[in-house]
Scaffold this motif. Structure first.
Motif, PDB file in Angstrom:
ATOM      1  N   VAL A 210     -37.534   2.807 -58.725  1.00  0.00           N
ATOM      2  CA  VAL A 210     -37.034   1.949 -57.654  1.00  0.00           C
ATOM      3  C   VAL A 210     -37.468   2.421 -56.261  1.00  0.00           C
ATOM      4  CG1 VAL A 210     -34.959   1.040 -56.569  1.00  0.00           C
ATOM      5  CG2 VAL A 210     -35.204   0.958 -59.036  1.00  0.00           C
TER       6      VAL A 210
ATOM      7  N   LEU B  92     -39.809   0.245 -53.847  1.00  0.00           N
ATOM      8  CA  LEU B  92     -39.395  -0.163 -52.503  1.00  0.00           C
ATOM      9  C   LEU B  92     -40.464   0.231 -51.479  1.00  0.00           C
ATOM     10  CD1 LEU B  92     -35.565   0.589 -52.520  1.00  0.00           C
ATOM     11  CD2 LEU B  92     -36.749  -1.547 -52.969  1.00  0.00           C
TER      12      LEU B  92
ATOM     13  N   TYR C 107     -39.969  -6.540 -55.002  1.00  0.00           N
ATOM     14  CA  TYR C 107     -38.527  -6.439 -54.751  1.00  0.00           C
ATOM     15  C   TYR C 107     -37.736  -7.025 -55.915  1.00  0.00           C
ATOM     16  CZ  TYR C 107     -38.864  -4.879 -49.893  1.00  0.00           C
ATOM     17  OH  TYR C 107     -39.090  -4.150 -48.767  1.00  0.00           O
TER      18      TYR C 107
ATOM     19  N   ALA D  65     -37.621  -4.540 -58.644  1.00  0.00           N
ATOM     20  CA  ALA D  65     -36.704  -3.453 -58.293  1.00  0.00           C
ATOM     21  C   ALA D  65     -35.259  -3.919 -58.452  1.00  0.00           C
ATOM     22  CB  ALA D  65     -36.964  -2.989 -56.863  1.00  0.00           C
ATOM     23  N   LEU D  66     -35.010  -5.179 -58.077  1.00  0.00           N
ATOM     24  CA  LEU D  66     -33.658  -5.732 -58.128  1.00  0.00           C
ATOM     25  C   LEU D  66     -33.169  -5.834 -59.569  1.00  0.00           C
ATOM     26  CD1 LEU D  66     -31.629  -6.734 -56.079  1.00  0.00           C
ATOM     27  CD2 LEU D  66     -32.537  -9.027 -56.339  1.00  0.00           C
TER      28      LEU D  66
ATOM     29  N   ASP E 135     -28.632  -4.011 -50.666  1.00  0.00           N
ATOM     30  CA  ASP E 135     -29.677  -3.808 -49.652  1.00  0.00           C
ATOM     31  C   ASP E 135     -31.034  -4.298 -50.148  1.00  0.00           C
ATOM     32  OD1 ASP E 135     -29.425  -1.747 -51.470  1.00  0.00           O
ATOM     33  OD2 ASP E 135     -30.472  -0.313 -50.188  1.00  0.00           O
ATOM     34  N   ILE E 136     -31.276  -4.181 -51.488  1.00  0.00           N
ATOM     35  CA  ILE E 136     -32.543  -4.701 -52.019  1.00  0.00           C
ATOM     36  C   ILE E 136     -32.525  -6.231 -51.952  1.00  0.00           C
ATOM     37  CG2 ILE E 136     -34.107  -4.748 -54.000  1.00  0.00           C
ATOM     38  CD1 ILE E 136     -32.959  -2.113 -54.888  1.00  0.00           C
TER      39      ILE E 136
ATOM     40  N   ARG F  83     -33.419  -7.149 -48.474  1.00  0.00           N
ATOM     41  CA  ARG F  83     -34.858  -6.940 -48.194  1.00  0.00           C
ATOM     42  C   ARG F  83     -35.658  -8.095 -48.792  1.00  0.00           C
ATOM     43  NH1 ARG F  83     -36.438  -3.893 -44.313  1.00  0.00           N
ATOM     44  NH2 ARG F  83     -38.437  -4.722 -44.975  1.00  0.00           N
TER      45      ARG F  83
END
Lengths: 320, 193
Positions: free
Chosen positions: A208, A212, A231, A234-235, A242-243, A246
């Motif tokens: 992750v 990011l 993203y 990663a999510l 916060d992700i 972003r």
């Protein structure tokens, strides 16, 4: 006879257990992440004896990012491997292609095994040859000649009668130690409940932050679509607010305000007055509903008058 | 099989040494050791020869925004000598050699040297502070937040330096910190027109 059968059975069970244990430790571990398995094949150039997948050195992290980025661009793992070999030379491969004398190295274990087994095989063959004519009385009448023809030259009879004892003892030691070794391996194989999910903590903890950083650099280069994809990945692994924000910001910049608005509302559902979420919601709404956007952005300014983006938002609201 | 006729003393009495298997085992072990030592030696030797940083190899592409937001492209600097330094503010030896690089830039820029720093996995604030601190503000710094540019150059760590000649080929590669002497020896000959 019964004892021999029991011993053979025990040996077979131990061999099977050993084979099972070996298979369990070398088999591919379920569906694997191609980026990780490629990284595991490479030696970290900055460290000693660590793979790119396991090393914490920054250059290994950069190599993992390079692998992920190239795979994300649609390159096949072989192409990415070839690229890294061009960059670092074939010595970064954990198992370099063997050629020349290095091939002999791979044959060494087989050679050792053969060297170990050959005397036993020779002896077994000799024994069976001997027992076939042994049905007759000739073998029993001339034991010395049969066992050690050479020793007849000296004090043959005495030696011949004393020889079988040490040979049998030696063979027994070999057998016992071999069975002990097999028992040890089999015991370890059976006692280990399951291979601990060793790569898992590394993969869940590791990717992750790397993703990011990758997404951020993509944003810096202006490729918002690709950054949004990273993203999203990663999510999936780490559903953090916060992700989400972003991702929302990247989507706003790539003109996908609807999804950005949905993400911002998701965050607001759990933290009703989070300034960053209000900011993203307001910016997303500007694409569809200017009035609602004004209301949301004013709420943002009321919540966080000292936010780094506050001045910019004030200017935006003043200009209409 | 041939066995030793002489019985061994004490506890080992009754066990005969099997010389042939023992010698075979020793021979195989020696062969394995020799080959292992040989291949690891070859690996080290090939390190410089095969990879992209070998002298004479064309320098990899290097085109991205500088720390100050200007565009940069190595290909546009054909005809100049370019010193590419892979560094980061979190690396002690890199911090120490920045003053030396800034000095090299001042000394040789009129004769066609361009010093470029590739800032690996670093934050813009940290590197700006470092450049101010070391008086290296005159260097062109290319942020490489993921380190993929460093990987593209085959860098094995930081600091690492590539000297690219006027034809865009790698002239020298230096892993580890630079010295004034290295710069004198490597850069001066390339400066000759």
């Amino acid at each position: 006879m019964a004892r021999r059968i029991a011993a053979s059975l025990a040996l077979a069970v131990l061999l099977l257990a050993a084979a099972a244990g070996t298979w369990r430790s070398v088999r591919p571990n379920g569906p694997t992440d191609p980026a990780r398995s490629l990284a595991a094949e490479l030696r970290c150039p900055a460290c000693q004896g660590e793979s790119v997948a396991d090393s914490r050195s920054p250059i290994a992290a950069a190599m993992r990012d390079a692998i992920s980025a190239q795979l994300a661009q649609g390159h096949r793992p072989e192409e990415v491997r070839a690229y890294l070999v061009r960059r670092y030379g074939p010595e970064i491969l954990a198992a370099p292609p063997a050629h020349g004398v290095a091939l002999l190295l791979w044959a060494a274990p087989a050679f050792v095994l053969l060297a170990g087994l050959a005397p036993a095989a020779v002896r077994a063959v000799r024994r069976t040859r001997r027992t076939v004519p042994a049905a007759g009385h000739r073998a029993r009448s001339e034991p010395a000649k049969r066992r050690t023809p050479r020793s007849l030259a000296g004090d043959g009879t005495r030696r011949a009668s004393s020889r079988p004892r040490p040979r049998a003892a030696g063979a027994r030691i070999w057998n016992i130690s071999a069975v002990c070794l097999l028992a040890l391996v089999g015991g370890v194989a059976l006692a280990t409940p399951h291979p601990p999910a060793r790569p898992e903590p590394a993969t869940t903890a590791d990717p992750v932050p790397g993703q990011l950083a990758l997404a951020r650099s993509m944003e810096e280069q202006g490729s918002y679509g690709a950054a949004a994809e990273v993203y999203r990945t990663a999510l999936e692994r780490q559903p953090a607010d916060d992700i989400r924000l972003r991702l929302a910001f990247t989507l706003i910049r790539s003109g996908q305000a609807d999804e950005a608005e949905r993400l911002a509302r998701q965050v607001l559902a759990s933290q009703p007055d989070a300034p960053d979420a209000l900011l993203m919601l307001g910016l997303a709404q500007r694409a569809t509903d200017r009035d609602a956007a004004g209301v949301t952005l004013r709420r943002f300014l009321a919540r966080a008058p000292a936010h780094p983006a506050a001045a910019e938002i004030r200017r935006l609201l003043d200009s209409g | 099989l041939r066995t030793s006729r002489r019985p061994l003393p004490g506890l080992l009495r009754g066990i005969r040494i099997r010389w042939i298997p023992l010698l075979a085992l020793l021979a195989v072990a020696a062969l394995g050791l020799a080959l292992a030592a040989g291949t690891s030696g070859n690996g080290q030797g090939a390190a410089g020869g095969m990879a992209s940083r070998a002298p004479g190899a064309p320098a990899p592409a290097l085109a991205r925004q500088t720390l100050t937001g200007d565009p940069f492209d190595l290909a546009a600097l054909r005809g100049q000598v370019v010193l590419v330094n892979i560094f980061a503010s979190w690396c002690g030896p890199c911090r120490n050699e920045l003053a030396l690089l800034a000095e090299a830039q001042r000394r040789w820029s009129a004769r066609g040297l361009h010093v470029v720093g590739v800032d690996v996995r670093d934050s813009a604030e940290a590197v700006r502070a470092l450049l101010d601190e070391t008086g290296a503000g005159n260097l062109t710094v290319l942020p490489d937040p993921t380190g993929t540019t460093a990987v593209d150059w085959g860098a094995r760590g930081v600091p690492e330096t590539f000297l690219v000649d006027r034809d865009g080929r790698i002239a020298h590669w230096e892993p580890g910190p630079l010295t004034a002497q290295w710069l004198d020896q490597r850069v001066t000959p390339l400066m000759a027109p």
